[in-house]
Write a protein that holds these residues in place. Structure first.
Motif: not given
Length: 82
Positions: A21-32, A34-40
């Motif tokens: 459950a602690e990893d929810t923010c990391e797993s939600k960090a996806v752009g519109k 469908g690719k993972p967000l990066a950087g800023a």
């Protein structure tokens, strides 16, 4: 003996569940797209996600929402652990 084994299994299940459950923010960090967000964009998203997760927990022992320095202190501690 069986009660102890059963109790140990339940405790292990909850411990594993909280670790995932602690990893929810990391797993939600996806752009519109469908690719993972990066950087800023990822940094900003993670900061907002952690704030949103911690804000409802910022309640004093009397049940009232924290304010001022108490809230700032709580939010810093919560965001680091989240």
């Amino acid at each position: 003996m069986m009660k102890r084994i059963f109790l140990a299994a339940i405790v292990a299940t909850f411990a594993a569940g909280s670790a995932f459950a602690e990893d929810t923010c990391e797993s939600k960090a996806v752009g519109k797209d469908g690719k993972p967000l990066a950087g800023a964009a990822k940094t900003s998203f993670l900061k907002k996600c952690k704030q949103d997760a911690c804000a409802p927990k910022a309640v004093g022992s009397d049940g009232k929402p924290l304010a001022g320095a108490a809230k700032n202190s709580f939010m810093k501690k919560c965001e680091v652990s989240a």
